[in-house]
Scaffold this motif. Structure first.
Motif, PDB file in Angstrom:
ATOM      1  N   GLY A   1       7.063 140.747  60.702  1.00 13.87           N
ATOM      2  CA  GLY A   1       7.368 142.081  60.221  1.00 13.87           C
ATOM      3  C   GLY A   1       7.422 142.239  58.730  1.00 13.87           C
ATOM      4  O   GLY A   1       8.094 143.150  58.221  1.00 13.87           O
ATOM      5  N   GLU A   2       6.682 141.407  57.983  1.00  8.56           N
ATOM      6  CA  GLU A   2       6.720 141.537  56.526  1.00  8.56           C
ATOM      7  C   GLU A   2       5.764 142.623  56.026  1.00  8.56           C
ATOM      8  O   GLU A   2       5.756 142.958  54.852  1.00  8.56           O
ATOM      9  N   GLY A   3       4.932 143.160  56.933  1.00  3.53           N
ATOM     10  CA  GLY A   3       4.023 144.233  56.564  1.00  3.53           C
ATOM     11  C   GLY A   3       2.628 143.790  56.197  1.00  3.53           C
ATOM     12  O   GLY A   3       1.799 144.621  55.804  1.00  3.53           O
ATOM     13  N   ARG A   4       2.312 142.485  56.301  1.00  5.00           N
ATOM     14  CA  ARG A   4       0.962 142.038  55.979  1.00  5.00           C
ATOM     15  C   ARG A   4      -0.054 142.603  56.968  1.00  5.00           C
ATOM     16  O   ARG A   4      -1.198 142.873  56.627  1.00  5.00           O
ATOM     17  N   TYR A   5       0.385 142.732  58.215  1.00  7.73           N
ATOM     18  CA  TYR A   5      -0.481 143.287  59.248  1.00  7.73           C
ATOM     19  C   TYR A   5       0.214 144.482  59.901  1.00  7.73           C
ATOM     20  O   TYR A   5       0.686 144.388  61.037  1.00  7.73           O
ATOM     21  N   PRO A   6       0.310 145.604  59.188  1.00  3.13           N
ATOM     22  CA  PRO A   6       0.989 146.772  59.790  1.00  3.13           C
ATOM     23  C   PRO A   6       0.314 147.137  61.109  1.00  3.13           C
ATOM     24  O   PRO A   6      -0.919 147.176  61.210  1.00  3.13           O
ATOM     25  N   VAL A   7       1.113 147.388  62.104  1.00  2.00           N
ATOM     26  CA  VAL A   7       0.567 147.667  63.416  1.00  2.00           C
ATOM     27  C   VAL A   7       1.076 149.030  63.898  1.00  2.00           C
ATOM     28  O   VAL A   7       2.258 149.332  63.777  1.00  2.00           O
ATOM     29  N   ARG A   8       0.147 149.830  64.367  1.00  6.57           N
ATOM     30  CA  ARG A   8       0.449 151.167  64.856  1.00  6.57           C
ATOM     31  C   ARG A   8       1.191 151.993  63.800  1.00  6.57           C
ATOM     32  O   ARG A   8       2.174 152.682  64.070  1.00  6.57           O
ATOM     33  N   GLY A   9       0.695 151.838  62.562  1.00  5.81           N
ATOM     34  CA  GLY A   9       1.181 152.677  61.480  1.00  5.81           C
ATOM     35  C   GLY A   9       2.496 152.284  60.868  1.00  5.81           C
ATOM     36  O   GLY A   9       3.054 153.049  60.074  1.00  5.81           O
ATOM     37  N   ALA A  10       3.033 151.101  61.204  1.00  4.21           N
ATOM     38  CA  ALA A  10       4.342 150.732  60.654  1.00  4.21           C
ATOM     39  C   ALA A  10       4.439 149.218  60.521  1.00  4.21           C
ATOM     40  O   ALA A  10       3.698 148.462  61.146  1.00  4.21           O
ATOM     41  N   ALA A  11       5.383 148.779  59.669  1.00  6.84           N
ATOM     42  CA  ALA A  11       5.677 147.362  59.543  1.00  6.84           C
ATOM     43  C   ALA A  11       6.622 146.957  60.676  1.00  6.84           C
ATOM     44  O   ALA A  11       7.279 147.783  61.291  1.00  6.84           O
ATOM     45  N   GLY A  12       6.668 145.660  60.898  1.00 13.28           N
ATOM     46  CA  GLY A  12       7.523 145.157  61.967  1.00 13.28           C
ATOM     47  C   GLY A  12       6.685 144.631  63.111  1.00 13.28           C
ATOM     48  O   GLY A  12       5.813 145.326  63.637  1.00 13.28           O
ATOM     49  N   ALA A  13       6.921 143.389  63.474  1.00  8.87           N
ATOM     50  CA  ALA A  13       6.178 142.794  64.582  1.00  8.87           C
ATOM     51  C   ALA A  13       6.670 143.376  65.899  1.00  8.87           C
ATOM     52  O   ALA A  13       7.872 143.500  66.128  1.00  8.87           O
ATOM     53  N   ILE A  14       5.757 143.733  66.758  1.00  3.74           N
ATOM     54  CA  ILE A  14       6.127 144.282  68.059  1.00  3.74           C
ATOM     55  C   ILE A  14       6.493 143.144  69.004  1.00  3.74           C
ATOM     56  O   ILE A  14       5.748 142.170  69.149  1.00  3.74           O
TER      57      ILE A  14
ATOM     58  N   ILE B   1      21.258 132.784  62.782  1.00  6.62           N
ATOM     59  CA  ILE B   1      19.938 133.387  62.606  1.00  6.62           C
ATOM     60  C   ILE B   1      20.086 134.836  62.157  1.00  6.62           C
ATOM     61  O   ILE B   1      21.048 135.524  62.504  1.00  6.62           O
ATOM     62  N   ALA B   2      19.101 135.322  61.399  1.00  5.84           N
ATOM     63  CA  ALA B   2      19.185 136.660  60.825  1.00  5.84           C
ATOM     64  C   ALA B   2      18.009 137.552  61.200  1.00  5.84           C
ATOM     65  O   ALA B   2      17.944 138.705  60.760  1.00  5.84           O
ATOM     66  N   THR B   3      17.065 137.056  61.983  1.00  5.82           N
ATOM     67  CA  THR B   3      15.942 137.891  62.409  1.00  5.82           C
ATOM     68  C   THR B   3      16.471 139.073  63.220  1.00  5.82           C
ATOM     69  O   THR B   3      17.276 138.902  64.128  1.00  5.82           O
ATOM     70  N   ARG B   4      15.993 140.275  62.872  1.00  2.18           N
ATOM     71  CA  ARG B   4      16.480 141.511  63.498  1.00  2.18           C
ATOM     72  C   ARG B   4      15.427 142.084  64.436  1.00  2.18           C
ATOM     73  O   ARG B   4      14.229 141.990  64.179  1.00  2.18           O
ATOM     74  N   ALA B   5      15.902 142.713  65.488  1.00  5.98           N
ATOM     75  CA  ALA B   5      15.032 143.422  66.428  1.00  5.98           C
ATOM     76  C   ALA B   5      15.604 144.809  66.653  1.00  5.98           C
ATOM     77  O   ALA B   5      16.732 144.951  67.134  1.00  5.98           O
ATOM     78  N   THR B   6      14.844 145.845  66.282  1.00  5.69           N
ATOM     79  CA  THR B   6      15.307 147.219  66.452  1.00  5.69           C
ATOM     80  C   THR B   6      14.386 147.955  67.416  1.00  5.69           C
ATOM     81  O   THR B   6      13.177 147.729  67.434  1.00  5.69           O
ATOM     82  N   PRO B   7      14.934 148.826  68.252  1.00  2.00           N
ATOM     83  CA  PRO B   7      14.110 149.577  69.205  1.00  2.00           C
ATOM     84  C   PRO B   7      12.958 150.290  68.512  1.00  2.00           C
ATOM     85  O   PRO B   7      13.120 150.869  67.430  1.00  2.00           O
ATOM     86  N   ASP B   8      11.795 150.218  69.135  1.00  2.00           N
ATOM     87  CA  ASP B   8      10.587 150.810  68.562  1.00  2.00           C
ATOM     88  C   ASP B   8      10.355 152.189  69.181  1.00  2.00           C
ATOM     89  O   ASP B   8       9.605 152.336  70.151  1.00  2.00           O
ATOM     90  N   GLY B   9      11.014 153.186  68.616  1.00  2.00           N
ATOM     91  CA  GLY B   9      10.833 154.558  69.085  1.00  2.00           C
ATOM     92  C   GLY B   9      11.774 154.922  70.223  1.00  2.00           C
ATOM     93  O   GLY B   9      12.400 154.070  70.854  1.00  2.00           O
TER      94      GLY B   9
ATOM     95  N   TYR C   1      10.446 146.376  70.846  1.00  2.00           N
ATOM     96  CA  TYR C   1      11.236 146.330  69.606  1.00  2.00           C
ATOM     97  C   TYR C   1      10.314 146.006  68.426  1.00  2.00           C
ATOM     98  O   TYR C   1       9.186 145.555  68.602  1.00  2.00           O
ATOM     99  N   ARG C   2      10.847 146.227  67.229  1.00  2.00           N
ATOM    100  CA  ARG C   2      10.209 145.773  65.988  1.00  2.00           C
ATOM    101  C   ARG C   2      11.052 144.644  65.405  1.00  2.00           C
ATOM    102  O   ARG C   2      12.251 144.809  65.179  1.00  2.00           O
ATOM    103  N   LEU C   3      10.417 143.511  65.170  1.00  2.00           N
ATOM    104  CA  LEU C   3      11.131 142.346  64.658  1.00  2.00           C
ATOM    105  C   LEU C   3      10.804 142.114  63.198  1.00  2.00           C
ATOM    106  O   LEU C   3       9.656 142.242  62.774  1.00  2.00           O
ATOM    107  N   ARG C   4      11.851 141.721  62.452  1.00  2.00           N
ATOM    108  CA  ARG C   4      11.700 141.387  61.034  1.00  2.00           C
ATOM    109  C   ARG C   4      12.534 140.150  60.747  1.00  2.00           C
ATOM    110  O   ARG C   4      13.732 140.126  61.017  1.00  2.00           O
TER     111      ARG C   4
END
Length: 607
Positions: free
Chosen positions: A278-291, A171-179, A191-194
């Motif tokens: 996290g494709e950016g169709r629904y940017p949330v809290r000013g940024a792309a990436g699903a929370i 799997i290649a879905t990434r999760a990076t700390p959100d702030g 995290y922000r998932l893409r």
């Protein structure tokens, strides 16, 4: 024909489900409360599910660009199911549950699955919530799991990816700390998932206020790279709509987008989706990436997810069983009412005689008996596994540990055997109908289409077989396999004391000995490539031995002198299985014992 008498016999006369009321957790229940639950579920299934099974098959989910459209009947069925309390049936009274034994929950679920597997019950939602109850934080349990149990939210499992399929290590879905403050969020490390997830059942719909996705993803290291294999997989809660720490919707849509609907051979009433995170169709809290909120520790995602996966595998086994039963009931009714042909007498057929119903023909009886043996045997096995779940959670320590190990060994069988042989039952149901069975005028073609998915659902046959022979029968020094053999031998010893069952008992004893010897022979060289080359035939044979044992144990609850139709039917179905099915294991086990490499070493160019 009704499912209820068979359930009542298996629950109360075979498994002694009423005896569970002696345990503290179930002390407020009785046979009467159990029957009331079964009555309610049977009624809802009959009124809200069964009449619309064909409707949801023909009116597939569609996307209007904003939302997924489902027939109104699906929403009505979901609401009725949620209102019944079955989503939280096994949960504590303190959180609105009924503290029902899982054995009763599984039995009640059979009504819905038989009525319309495509409309579905709460399989994934309950599994999702149960995982969070086991591995989530207090806030995650309260905000997400409790709202799933109430029916306000629903749940999914998001594992597979288009490029990886069943190979989760890829799997290649990434999760990076959100702030910088990501660890201080009340709902868990944020995290922000893409990434993209494929084959997500119930991944998008309007049936509930929110959808709680449980997503497997990898957290990049300091160098930005993903850890290879499964060691780097973590688990995240990714809600469709964001909530506060009290579970209230904030009005913000998370960055989870429907990329497309998968249109399948069966289960057409269930939305099956490709989701982009996290494709950016629904940017949330000013940024792309699903929370998403991490569940458990980094790198423990697959361990946590197995809680849901194993539960889902038993659920899929029950789904396959229910479809087998539905086809059996339909073809039995057809055979009892369809006149065609004449019986063969000593002088052959007499064309001057009136036609007879097709149930009077020997080959039609063979096909009906096979369906009965497969489907009712599978139902007994599934309820036995459910009874082991109750033993694991409420039994004495030694009994609970034994139940755990038995479930480890039996889970691949509970998932795979019904999905193969109840599918064969559905094929025979079509055959009983003749040409009519191939048309949509009768329901049996839909049952077959719906059931064909279950050999793939929640781990293919090959995956289950490799798990069984490669891991389960050898884990903890083979203790689980020895426990299962011990239970089989105990049944054999009891059956040998009853002359009417001695033939079956001896046949099972011989089959068990052959299975044990083959297990050792498969691993004689300790070479996994050789041992696992024929893992599927091994699993088929193993499953047949388990089903023969199940049928023999069921017969011990049937009096030898009982001559009512149900008792005669159970003895006849068991006899069919021992005479027609159990002898098949010889061919399967032969290639396993020889470590036959005919398939594994076949050159690609020669296909």
């Amino acid at each position: 024909m009704s499912l209820r008498p068979t359930l009542d016999f298996l629950l109360y006369e075979w498994l002694d489900a009423a005896g569970l009321n002696a345990r503290e957790r179930f002390a407020e229940h009785s046979r009467e409360t159990f029957d009331a639950v079964l009555d309610t579920c049977e009624r809802i299934a009959r009124e809200r599910f069964a009449p619309f099974n064909r409707l949801v098959d023909t009116e597939e989910p569609r996307f209007d660009g904003e939302k997924v459209i489902l027939p109104a009947a699906t929403k009505d069925a979901w609401d009725a199911y949620a209102a019944s309390g079955m989503l939280s049936a096994a949960q504590d009274y303190a959180i609105g549950g009924m503290q029902l034994p899982y054995t009763l929950e599984a039995a009640a679920g059979a009504f819905f699955a038989t009525a319309s597997i495509s409309i579905g019950g709460g399989l994934l939602t309950v599994g999702n919530a149960n995982l969070l109850m086991a591995h989530g934080s207090e806030a995650q349990r309260r905000v997400f799991a409790h709202n799933e149990f109430s029916g306000r939210f629903s749940g999914t499992m998001a594992l597979s990816e288009p490029q990886a399929g069943s190979s989760l290590s890829d799997i290649a879905t990434r999760a990076t700390p959100d702030g910088a403050d990501y660890e201080s969020d009340p709902l868990g490390p944020r995290y922000r998932l893409r990434g993209n997830k494929m084959w997500i059942s119930a991944g998008e719909h309007e049936l509930t206020e929110n959808i709680v996705h449980l997503v497997l993803a990898k957290i990049p290291g300091l160098d930005g790279r993903l850890v290879p294999g499964t060691r780097g997989i973590s688990l995240f809660i990714v809600p469709k709509k964001l909530v506060d720490d009290e579970g209230r919707l904030t009005g913000e849509r998370n960055d989870v987008a429907l990329a497309g609907l998968n249109h399948k051979l069966g289960w057409r009433g269930t939305t099956n989706t490709l989701l982009n995170f996290g494709e950016g169709r629904y940017p949330v809290r000013g940024a792309a990436g699903a929370i998403g909120y991490r569940v458990g520790q980094p790198g423990e995602g697959l361990r946590c997810m197995f809680h849901m996966m194993n539960e889902a595998r038993i659920g899929i086994g029950m789904a396959a069983t229910a479809l087998g039963l539905a086809g059996y009931y339909a073809s039995l009714d057809y055979a009892r009412n369809r006149p065609q042909g004449r019986p063969v007498g000593p002088q052959g057929k007499d064309a001057a005689q009136p036609q007879v119903r097709i149930i009077e023909h020997a080959d039609v009886k063979r096909m009906l008996l096979a369906q009965k043996a497969y489907s009712e045997g599978a139902l007994a096995l599934m309820l036995y596994c459910a009874r082991l779940v109750d033993e694991q959670h409420t039994g004495a320590p030694e009994a609970a540990d034994e139940a755990r190990l038995l479930l480890e060994v039996l889970t691949p069988i509970a998932k795979s055997w019904p999905s193969e042989f109840c599918l064969e039952a559905n094929s025979l149901a079509i055959q009983v109908h003749g040409g009519y069975g191939y048309t949509r005028d009768f329901p049996v073609e839909q049952y077959w289409r719906d059931n064909r998915l279950n050999m793939i659902h929640e781990g293919t046959h090959g995956i289950q077989a490799a798990d069984l022979l490669g891991r389960k029968v050898r884990m903890e020094g083979g203790r689980g396999l020895m426990l299962l053999a011990g239970r089989m031998n105990a049944t054999i010893e009891r059956a040998l004391q009853r002359p009417a069952l001695a033939e079956h008992a001896n046949a099972l004893a011989q089959a068990l000995q052959q299975l044990g010897a083959t297990t050792k022979a498969a691993w004689a060289t300790e070479n996994p490539a050789e041992a696992l080359a024929n893992a599927v035939p091994y699993m088929q044979a193993f499953g047949h031995v388990v089903l023969a044992w199940t049928w023999l144990d069921v017969l011990l609850a049937v009096g030898d002198d009982a001559q009512d139709a149900a008792a005669v039917g159970r003895r006849g179905a068991a006899r069919y299985f021992f005479h027609y099915e159990l002898p098949r294991i010889g061919a399967w086990l032969q290639v396993v014992a020889r470590r036959d490499m005919s398939c594994a070493q076949f050159p690609e160019a020669a296909f």
